[in-house]
Write an enzyme that holds these catalytic residues in place. Structure first.
Site, PDB file in Angstrom:
ATOM      1  N   GLU A 169       0.851  -1.186   0.000  1.00 57.41           N
ATOM      2  CA  GLU A 169       0.000   0.000   0.000  1.00 57.41           C
ATOM      3  C   GLU A 169       0.892   1.243   0.000  1.00 57.41           C
ATOM      4  OE1 GLU A 169      -3.497   1.670   3.035  1.00 57.41           O
ATOM      5  OE2 GLU A 169      -1.913   0.343   3.780  1.00 57.41           O
ATOM      6  N   LYS A 202      -9.457   2.088  -1.814  1.00 56.85           N
ATOM      7  CA  LYS A 202      -9.702   1.586  -0.460  1.00 56.85           C
ATOM      8  C   LYS A 202     -10.994   2.184   0.094  1.00 56.85           C
ATOM      9  CE  LYS A 202      -7.138   0.996   3.912  1.00 56.85           C
ATOM     10  NZ  LYS A 202      -5.887   1.395   4.606  1.00 56.85           N
ATOM     11  N   CYS A 250      -4.814  -3.432   2.825  1.00 53.95           N
ATOM     12  CA  CYS A 250      -4.456  -3.351   4.238  1.00 53.95           C
ATOM     13  C   CYS A 250      -5.621  -3.640   5.191  1.00 53.95           C
ATOM     14  CB  CYS A 250      -3.845  -1.980   4.515  1.00 53.95           C
ATOM     15  SG  CYS A 250      -2.839  -1.911   6.031  1.00 53.95           S
TER      16      CYS A 250
END
Length: 259
Positions: A40, A110, A147
């Site tokens: 990330e 995300k 993540c």
């Protein structure tokens, strides 16, 4: 298909980060990797301010992605890399892109952000719209996870229901009491409960746990790193997925009508 997870420590120098990505990608390609996964925010050090991130953020057709395409074309590989994507608001998107020799093949913004353990990622990045992002590479389908999203079983299961054979996790997982164990446990759990491979690439900055690794469909780690910069490779075997699902038919045994 051979997949590599690459571990690096992104800085506040995006050009140097691009150079590090290129070097690691070429090294992984030399080891036979077809897909090379990066952490990330590989483009720029994460947990920076919203203003700083928005200043360095780029569109998906900007020079950062263009440079990745050139690296992919030179090595004939597919790259999965975390970046900051510019938005019309005050905060950029925390985005993972999938690029191949011919261009951008997919992206994932995300949407489950790290508002936990006293930190508020939503203050620094724009929250994406929930989507199930799956990209086909050489007959294998990669489900994209960023993540903190690995903590949510439904996120992984939705990707598997969409056909994902491999869950690809780009991560910058902060250190803290028990946090490294959380990361490893979540990766193994998502593999076991879905009988898929999980390939997780981590940031190895001093404030991050690193621990890039690949887990097979029965939860065994088949490749991994500690906290050093570098890469490791693992072979993704469709037969292994089929065998795991015959041995452990959890997907087939679901009783959704009872839920």
């Amino acid at each position: 298909m051979r997949i590599a997870v690459c571990q690096l420590a992104p800085t506040r120098d995006s050009v140097a980060n691009s150079d590090a990505i290129a070097t690691l990608a070429q090294s992984a390609a030399a080891d036979g990797a077809r897909v090379v996964v990066f952490p990330e925010a590989s483009m720029y050090q994460c947990m920076s301010s919203a203003a700083e991130l928005q200043e360095v953020a780029q569109p998906l057709d900007g020079p950062f992605v263009t440079g990745l395409i050139a690296v992919a074309a030179k090595a004939d590989i597919v790259l999965v890399v975390g970046m900051y994507e510019s938005s019309e608001g005050e905060r950029p998107y925390n985005t993972v892109v999938v690029v191949g020799p011919k261009g951008l093949q997919g992206s994932h913004r995300k949407f489950l952000v790290y508002d936990a353990f006293g930190y508020r990622e939503s203050d620094t990045v724009q929250v994406g719209t929930p989507r199930t992002d799956v990209v086909d590479v050489d007959g294998f389908k990669l489900g994209l996870i960023t993540c903190y999203e690995i903590r949510f079983p439904e996120c992984a299961r939705n990707l598997v229901d969409a056909g994902a054979d491999v869950l690809v996790v780009s991560s910058a997982w902060p250190i803290g009491q028990g946090k490294e164990d959380h990361f490893v446990t979540m990766v193994r759990a998502r593999a076991l409960e879905n009988t898929v491979y999980v390939a997780a690439a981590g940031d190895c900055s001093p404030t991050m746990v690193g621990r890039s690794h690949v887990v097979d469909p029965l939860g065994y780690q088949v490749a991994g790193l500690a906290n050093e910069q570098g890469h490791v490779c693992a072979d993704i075997d469709a037969g292994r997925i089929a065998s795991a699902r015959e041995t452990l038919p959890v997907l087939e045994q679901r009783r959704l009508h009872l839920m």
